[in-house]
Design an enzyme around this catalytic site. Structure first.
Site, mmCIF file in Angstrom:
data_model
loop_
_atom_site.group_PDB
_atom_site.id
_atom_site.type_symbol
_atom_site.label_atom_id
_atom_site.label_comp_id
_atom_site.label_asym_id
_atom_site.label_seq_id
_atom_site.Cartn_x
_atom_site.Cartn_y
_atom_site.Cartn_z
ATOM 1 N N ASP A 548 0.836 -1.199 0.000
ATOM 2 C CA ASP A 548 0.000 0.000 0.000
ATOM 3 C C ASP A 548 0.869 1.246 0.000
ATOM 4 O OD1 ASP A 548 -2.954 1.104 0.723
ATOM 5 O OD2 ASP A 548 -1.431 2.280 1.763
ATOM 6 N N TYR A 553 2.758 9.934 -0.517
ATOM 7 C CA TYR A 553 3.818 9.400 0.344
ATOM 8 C C TYR A 553 5.217 9.662 -0.240
ATOM 9 C CZ TYR A 553 -0.004 6.651 2.463
ATOM 10 O OH TYR A 553 -1.160 6.237 3.065
ATOM 11 N N LYS A 582 -2.767 5.829 -4.467
ATOM 12 C CA LYS A 582 -3.900 6.740 -4.230
ATOM 13 C C LYS A 582 -3.736 8.060 -4.977
ATOM 14 C CE LYS A 582 -3.948 4.777 0.414
ATOM 15 N NZ LYS A 582 -2.534 4.355 0.489
ATOM 16 N N HIS A 615 -7.695 9.483 -2.194
ATOM 17 C CA HIS A 615 -7.034 9.522 -0.884
ATOM 18 C C HIS A 615 -7.859 10.249 0.174
ATOM 19 C CE1 HIS A 615 -2.734 9.328 0.986
ATOM 20 N NE2 HIS A 615 -3.667 8.930 1.821
#
Length: 814
Positions: A548, A553, A582, A615
């Site tokens: 994930d 990120y 996402k 997200h």
């Protein structure tokens, strides 16, 4: 007679069901029934609940006819419910039984007709009220039965139809086959059996809930633990509101939007039960039985202790939190820097905060000020420096506050090393903490080394800098905008904030960045590219096949390099992995979806992802911000979730995503997407762990065939759930780690978990949750630790509505 205004729930077909009704179960005497109905109508009840099985419809019919004939009431003023008996649980019997009920009630129609039980009984010669001699009918066909129920609406015999005592799967089965959706599910529901998951499941399907036995079940005294009327918490809250325990229990349910049908033939109790109106009780018992934790930093000088105190008192009185759940810090003002003033000021702070003690009391400044008139007339007075401050005598007075129980620990703020040493040398109780400004422009190297030698912890406030102070003192601007910080951030593919925090932590200093933004708090704990690659290698070797990540990120490049290495080596094939990424919130518009998924696929070196998520339901205006630099993000008030979802569906059509879903969406947002979707969301990824179990959201999503994935399943790094005594006990019983227990509990609920770790040992450990199973009792024990929204640890957003009262809300990681 004029009808009293009564709150109602609204069915999907537009009909309204009064939220407080009266149950007629176990009432069979004609005189008693007539008296009960008359008293109830005088009080204001308009909702009456009965059933063929109760064997009292004829007596109720006589009472209704008398009322209608008298002209006191019209039929349309009442909401009358009856039920199909289990002996009628076949399509061929429905019309027969509803006609028998209507004849007995002397009515042309009922407002709501329910299937009394999902399990049918053979008709035989059983009497309506004699269950003991009834034989189960194992051939009950709920679908054909429901079609016969729908025919009663078509024929005008029932305005609405529903079910009773149905579980979630049974409700779903009916809904999927129905032409007319069930309006209501009547079930046992009370304080000790709150049915939150079933209620949420039904809400997702537009099925309302009606609670029978809302006060417990006095009809079955042989059952243990079924007398909520005597619960100490209920008694305490009843006393606070000058209400009866019954009113508190009913109000708690009504405040959840659930219909209640308390059963009583006592005129006084009928009146009491009806008086639980929305304006009378502001805080629900459901919230009162849950607790959370908060670390609050304030000071007398901040002039907000009264405001904080009012909030805390309201929470304590309501039972939302207990004092022991909070860590509260306040500070002695400069005007109190003399021995004789310490007790006065801590008492003033405690009085304002409405507390008996604080967890940490600090001398706010080493420099004292002369006290002055604090009345309104003197409120504009500027305090004058007191050059005679005696730190040693002030500290002795601070120690006296620990002795008196007003402070659990004491410390200093904004002291230099010489001042600290003077205190430390004469102290009976050593300073526990020094709170000082510390950041890249004000590094405090000598001071931190000095404190470490004396076993005094250091707390760095403003670790990301103080732009105004920096400009004023050194001519430098915000450290977040420093070119060197920017260069290093770019090198590590990190945000400037992450670099600044990492630099302090690498010095062994605690950082307490102040933030109420969930994504910023999460970003504070992210790993370096090298750590990511090592972690992913270890995870793949351990057996993980679900990865994930997210555009936000800023680690998709690192992940892509590892994946390519494994694919090139032949150790793994693409089909062996399930990869999730996402859409960032800056991409929350239809025109940006394709751009961002292509960027992610390019970084990951993939042709498709298995799951692509939105997200966040809240979009941000794109501007020129880099993915992780959220400091200049502005909320986009024009985010259109429906057009955004249609663009997500196009990514499935184009083969870039095999499935699509959402993240951090609440029930209403999920429902909005589902109702407009061509492709239903496959998953909703949300914070979920022991203290924030999200039972209602999980049930709601389940009803809509949306799976749940739990991020932060172990709690937050600052507040991990695995120190809970119940978790430790169960871990010992199974010879497992607390983390494995926490993960197993979620997995056993049928929920996906994605624990985050860069520690090789923990990565392997977290995967070993399939060789044991928690018992039913252990699952129940763990379920009781749910704190609801107060248990959320990623953002502590539950306190946001009170944020203006606080000088700082602290989130720390050591």
């Amino acid at each position: 007679m004029a009808t009293k205004q009564v709150d109602s729930v609204v069915f999907k077909n537009g009909y309204k069901m009064p939220i407080v009704g009266i149950g007629m179960f176990q009432k069979t005497d004609t005189a008693s029934i007539e008296s009960t109905i008359n008293t109830a109508l005088e009080v204001g009840y308009r909702h009456f609940d009965t059933a063929y099985f109760y064997n009292n419809e004829a007596e109720m019919g006589k009472a209704f006819k008398k009322l209608f004939d008298s002209g006191k009431f019209k039929r349309e003023e009442l909401f009358i419910v009856t039920k199909l008996p289990p002996t009628g649980n076949r399509a061929s019997s429905v019309e027969k039984y509803i006609k028998l009920s209507l004849k007995a009630l002397q009515l042309d129609y009922v407002d709501l007709y329910l299937i009394h039980n999902p399990v049918g009984n053979k008709e035989a010669e059983a009497k309506p009220d004699k269950l003991s001699i009834m034989e189960l009918d194992m051939d009950t066909d709920l679908i054909s039965l429901w079609k016969a129920m729908e025919q009663q609406v078509d024929a005008g015999r029932a305005r609405s139809i529903g079910v009773s005592n149905f579980n979630a799967d049974q409700v779903k089965r009916i809904v999927q086959a129905a032409r007319i959706i069930p309006a209501n599910n009547q079930v046992e529901l009370h304080l000790y059996f709150q049915r939150k998951e079933l209620a949420a499941f039904c809400k997702a399907l537009d099925v309302t809930i009606c609670a029978y036995a809302p006060l417990g079940s006095p009809a079955f005294p042989e059952l243990p633990n079924v007398n909520p009327l005597q619960d100490p918490v209920v008694l305490k809250i009843a006393k606070n509101h000058n209400k009866t325990p019954a009113q508190i229990l009913l109000r708690q349910i009504v405040q959840r939007g659930i219909v209640v049908i308390p059963k009583s033939s006592n005129p006084g109790r009928q009146k009491e039960n009806f008086q639980a109106t929305p304006e009378e009780i502001e805080t629900s018992l459901d919230a009162a039985l849950k607790a959370g934790y908060r670390h609050i930093d304030t000071a007398f000088a901040y002039k907000n202790e009264d405001a904080i105190g009012r909030v805390l008192k309201r929470w304590f009185d309501s039972g939302k939190i207990q004092r022991k759940d909070l860590f509260i810090v306040t500070k002695l003002p400069g005007t109190g820097n003399h021995a004789e003033s310490v007790e006065k000021y801590i008492k003033l702070s405690l009085s304002a905060l409405q507390l008996d003690y604080v967890d940490l009391y600090l001398i706010h400044s080493a420099v004292g000020k002369k006290d002055f008139d604090r009345s309104p007339a003197g409120s504009d007075h500027e305090a004058e420096l007191d050059m005679n401050t005696d730190h040693v005598s002030v500290w002795k007075a601070m120690e006296a506050q620990v002795d008196a129980g007003r402070a659990k620990a004491i410390g200093l703020s904004n002291f230099n090393s010489r001042q600290i040493k003077r205190i430390w040398s004469s102290a009976r109780i050593k300073p526990a903490n020094l709170q000082v400004e510390l950041n890249v422009y004000f590094q405090q190297r000598e001071l931190t080394a000095f404190c470490k030698a004396l076993d005094i912890t250091v707390c760095a406030y403003a670790p990301l800098g103080n732009p105004d102070f920096a400009k004023r003192i050194s001519g430098k601007s915000d450290p977040m905008e420093d070119p060197i910080v920017g260069k290093i951030a770019k090198k590590h593919n990190k945000t400037p904030a992450q670099v600044l925090l990492r630099w302090i932590m690498q010095r062994g200093i605690v950082v307490i960045p102040k933030s109420k933004t969930p994504s910023r708090i999460k970003a504070n704990f992210e790993a370096t590219p090298e750590e990511i690659e090592t972690s992913l290698d270890v995870a793949l070797e351990a057996g993980y096949r679900h990865i994930d990540t997210a555009y936000l990120y800023r680690n998709e490049d690192s992940i892509g390099r590892v994946l390519k290495k494994w694919f090139d080596s032949g150790k793994l094939k693409r089909k062996d992995l399930f990869i999730v990424t996402k859409l960032p919130s800056t991409g929350n518009r239809a025109s940006s979806v394709e751009k961002y998924i292509k960027l992610s696929l390019e970084a990951l070196q993939l042709d498709y992802v298995d799951l692509y998520l939105i997200h966040s339901p809240v979009g941000h205006i794109e501007k020129e911000a880099s993915p992780g630099n959220q400091s200049n993000w502005e909320v986009d008030m024009d985010t259109d979730l429906i057009s955004l979802w249609k663009a997500m569906e196009q990514q499935v059509d184009a083969g870039r995503a095999r499935s699509i879903g959402v993240s951090n969406f609440n029930a209403n947002q999920v429902k909005r997407i589902v109702q407009a979707a061509r492709i239903i969301p496959a998953n909703n990824q949300v914070e979920l762990h022991l203290y924030y179990q999200q039972k209602e959201l999980a049930a709601f999503c389940k009803a809509l065939d949306v799976t749940i994935c739990a991020y932060a399943p172990l709690g937050s790094p600052a507040f991990p759930d695995f120190y809970d005594p119940v978790v430790l006990k169960i871990a010992k019983n199974h010879n497992k780690t607390p983390a494995q227990i926490l993960l197993r509990q979620i997995v056993q609920r049928g929920i996906v978990v994605i624990p985050k770790s860069s520690n090789p040992g923990r990565i392997r450990e977290n995967f070993q949750v399939f060789d044991f199973k928690l018992t039913e009792d252990e699952m129940y024990e763990l379920s009781l630790l749910d704190r609801g929204k107060k248990g959320s640890t990623i953002s502590n957003v539950a306190i946001d509505r009170y944020i203006s009262f606080f000088k700082a809300i602290i989130f720390s990681n050591t």
